[in-house]
Design a protein around this motif. Structure first.
Motif, mmCIF file in Angstrom:
data_model
loop_
_atom_site.group_PDB
_atom_site.id
_atom_site.type_symbol
_atom_site.label_atom_id
_atom_site.label_comp_id
_atom_site.label_asym_id
_atom_site.label_seq_id
_atom_site.Cartn_x
_atom_site.Cartn_y
_atom_site.Cartn_z
ATOM 1 N N VAL A 32 -4.265 -2.091 -3.755
ATOM 2 C CA VAL A 32 -3.282 -1.289 -4.476
ATOM 3 C C VAL A 32 -3.904 -0.755 -5.768
ATOM 4 C CG1 VAL A 32 -1.002 -1.295 -5.556
ATOM 5 C CG2 VAL A 32 -1.411 -2.684 -3.512
ATOM 6 N N HIS A 33 -3.698 0.542 -6.005
ATOM 7 C CA HIS A 33 -4.216 1.211 -7.198
ATOM 8 C C HIS A 33 -3.053 1.866 -7.946
ATOM 9 C CE1 HIS A 33 -8.352 0.959 -5.604
ATOM 10 N NE2 HIS A 33 -7.795 1.247 -4.444
ATOM 11 N N ASP A 34 -3.131 1.882 -9.262
ATOM 12 C CA ASP A 34 -2.131 2.576 -10.067
ATOM 13 C C ASP A 34 -2.439 4.064 -10.204
ATOM 14 O OD1 ASP A 34 -0.498 0.340 -10.587
ATOM 15 O OD2 ASP A 34 -1.822 -0.299 -12.205
ATOM 16 N N ILE A 35 -3.686 4.432 -10.013
ATOM 17 C CA ILE A 35 -4.077 5.834 -10.047
ATOM 18 C C ILE A 35 -4.729 6.182 -8.712
ATOM 19 C CG2 ILE A 35 -4.332 5.924 -12.560
ATOM 20 C CD1 ILE A 35 -7.361 5.701 -12.153
ATOM 21 N N GLU A 36 -4.714 7.465 -8.389
ATOM 22 C CA GLU A 36 -5.256 7.897 -7.104
ATOM 23 C C GLU A 36 -6.752 7.620 -7.027
ATOM 24 O OE1 GLU A 36 -5.073 11.823 -4.209
ATOM 25 O OE2 GLU A 36 -4.218 11.905 -6.221
ATOM 26 N N PRO A 37 -7.188 6.879 -6.011
ATOM 27 C CA PRO A 37 -8.616 6.563 -5.886
ATOM 28 C C PRO A 37 -9.400 7.790 -5.430
ATOM 29 C CG PRO A 37 -7.407 5.679 -4.022
ATOM 30 C CD PRO A 37 -6.386 6.271 -4.950
ATOM 31 N N PRO A 38 -10.694 7.825 -5.733
ATOM 32 C CA PRO A 38 -11.505 8.987 -5.350
ATOM 33 C C PRO A 38 -11.692 9.109 -3.835
ATOM 34 C CG PRO A 38 -12.890 7.294 -6.350
ATOM 35 C CD PRO A 38 -11.472 6.845 -6.497
ATOM 36 N N PHE A 39 -11.719 7.975 -3.139
ATOM 37 C CA PHE A 39 -11.867 7.994 -1.687
ATOM 38 C C PHE A 39 -10.506 7.731 -1.074
ATOM 39 C CE2 PHE A 39 -15.850 6.514 -3.560
ATOM 40 C CZ PHE A 39 -16.678 7.554 -3.167
ATOM 41 N N THR A 65 5.939 -13.138 3.221
ATOM 42 C CA THR A 65 6.828 -12.406 2.316
ATOM 43 C C THR A 65 6.508 -12.655 0.844
ATOM 44 O OG1 THR A 65 8.514 -14.153 2.259
ATOM 45 C CG2 THR A 65 8.693 -12.519 4.015
ATOM 46 N N THR A 66 5.411 -13.338 0.536
ATOM 47 C CA THR A 66 5.121 -13.713 -0.851
ATOM 48 C C THR A 66 4.581 -12.567 -1.695
ATOM 49 O OG1 THR A 66 2.932 -14.507 -0.215
ATOM 50 C CG2 THR A 66 4.711 -16.141 -0.302
ATOM 51 N N ASP A 67 4.139 -11.472 -1.055
ATOM 52 C CA ASP A 67 3.682 -10.302 -1.792
ATOM 53 C C ASP A 67 4.123 -9.059 -1.024
ATOM 54 O OD1 ASP A 67 1.845 -9.904 0.330
ATOM 55 O OD2 ASP A 67 0.256 -10.951 -0.733
ATOM 56 N N MET A 68 3.756 -7.909 -1.499
ATOM 57 C CA MET A 68 4.177 -6.653 -0.866
ATOM 58 C C MET A 68 3.226 -6.191 0.236
ATOM 59 S SD MET A 68 7.069 -5.552 -1.952
ATOM 60 C CE MET A 68 7.055 -3.799 -1.564
ATOM 61 N N ASP A 69 2.136 -6.902 0.449
ATOM 62 C CA ASP A 69 1.116 -6.441 1.394
ATOM 63 C C ASP A 69 1.667 -6.163 2.792
ATOM 64 O OD1 ASP A 69 -0.632 -6.679 -0.697
ATOM 65 O OD2 ASP A 69 -1.896 -8.211 0.242
ATOM 66 N N TYR A 71 4.677 -5.500 3.674
ATOM 67 C CA TYR A 71 5.592 -4.361 3.630
ATOM 68 C C TYR A 71 4.785 -3.059 3.645
ATOM 69 C CZ TYR A 71 9.577 -1.443 2.563
ATOM 70 O OH TYR A 71 10.549 -0.482 2.618
ATOM 71 N N TYR A 72 3.741 -3.007 2.817
ATOM 72 C CA TYR A 72 2.873 -1.828 2.820
ATOM 73 C C TYR A 72 2.248 -1.612 4.198
ATOM 74 C CZ TYR A 72 3.005 -2.213 -2.331
ATOM 75 O OH TYR A 72 3.390 -2.297 -3.641
ATOM 76 N N LEU A 73 1.813 -2.686 4.821
ATOM 77 C CA LEU A 73 1.239 -2.586 6.164
ATOM 78 C C LEU A 73 2.271 -2.084 7.170
ATOM 79 C CD1 LEU A 73 -0.915 -5.831 6.162
ATOM 80 C CD2 LEU A 73 -1.794 -3.483 6.329
ATOM 81 N N THR A 74 3.523 -2.477 6.984
ATOM 82 C CA THR A 74 4.601 -2.009 7.862
ATOM 83 C C THR A 74 4.782 -0.501 7.718
ATOM 84 O OG1 THR A 74 5.720 -4.136 7.765
ATOM 85 C CG2 THR A 74 7.047 -2.240 8.432
ATOM 86 N N LEU A 75 4.841 -0.025 6.478
ATOM 87 C CA LEU A 75 4.963 1.418 6.261
ATOM 88 C C LEU A 75 3.779 2.152 6.886
ATOM 89 C CD1 LEU A 75 6.241 1.589 2.569
ATOM 90 C CD2 LEU A 75 7.579 1.593 4.694
ATOM 91 N N TYR A 76 2.610 1.582 6.729
ATOM 92 C CA TYR A 76 1.415 2.163 7.327
ATOM 93 C C TYR A 76 1.544 2.203 8.861
ATOM 94 C CZ TYR A 76 -3.431 2.545 8.841
ATOM 95 O OH TYR A 76 -4.583 2.938 9.470
ATOM 96 N N GLY A 77 1.973 1.096 9.467
ATOM 97 C CA GLY A 77 2.142 1.050 10.919
ATOM 98 C C GLY A 77 3.157 2.075 11.403
#
Length: 166
Positions: A32-39, A65-69, A71-77
């Motif tokens: 997770v990044h707060d700013i847009e990564p270059p790649f 469920t201890t972090d957002m990872d 959930y992010y993976l779900t959105l990605y899927g």
């Protein structure tokens, strides 16, 4: 992904090594990044964050469920499956799995975690997605792989999974 009436049923296996959907397998790493990564390969933008998916593997935690990872993976899927179908707006029902040993203890919490936002918007690889999550079904891992074949099975059956089998 299967369409049933106006809803897309998307199965997602949140493995520590890989995230699996019906049509994709991706390393389950989340950065997770707060700013847009270059790649920007496999970049998910959600809630003001820039999330790179698949650069490594997720480390083991007994509770997904201890972090957002996850959930992010779900959105990605969801994005991967919808992208393959050329869809950016959809009603979705998630079919997700938990390891059998944690299924009874964690299924309700995992379902609530997946439903934390009924209506969700995010960007995947510069394309905006708008998703209404209608519901979540949580199964013991492996169950989804044989669900449509249960009527043909009798007696005692075992599910075997091997990523190295040919």
């Amino acid at each position: 992904m299967i369409k049933y009436n106006d809803t897309y049923i998307i199965g997602i296996d949140h493995g520590y090594g890989n995230l699996k959907t019906a049509n994709t397998v991706t390393a389950s790493g989340v950065k997770v990044h707060d700013i847009e990564p270059p790649f920007k390969k496999e970049l998910l933008e959600y809630d003001g964050k820039f999330i790179c998916i698949g650069e490594n593997h997720k480390s083991f935690t007994a509770d997904k469920t201890t972090d957002m990872d996850n959930y992010y993976l779900t959105l990605y899927g969801i994005a991967k499956e919808l992208s393959l179908a050329g869809i950016t707006e959809a009603n979705v029902h998630l079919a997700v799995g938990l390891p059998l040993m944690w299924y009874s203890e964690q299924r309700d919490r995992f379902s609530e975690y997946m439903m934390q936002n009924e209506n969700v918007e995010f960007i995947y690889n510069n394309k905006r997605y708008s998703v209404h999550i209608e519901g979540v079904s949580v199964y013991p891992q492996g169950y989804c792989a044989v669900y449509d074949r249960l009527k043909d099975m009798s007696g005692v059956n075992m599910i075997y999974s091997c990523i190295y089998c040919k």
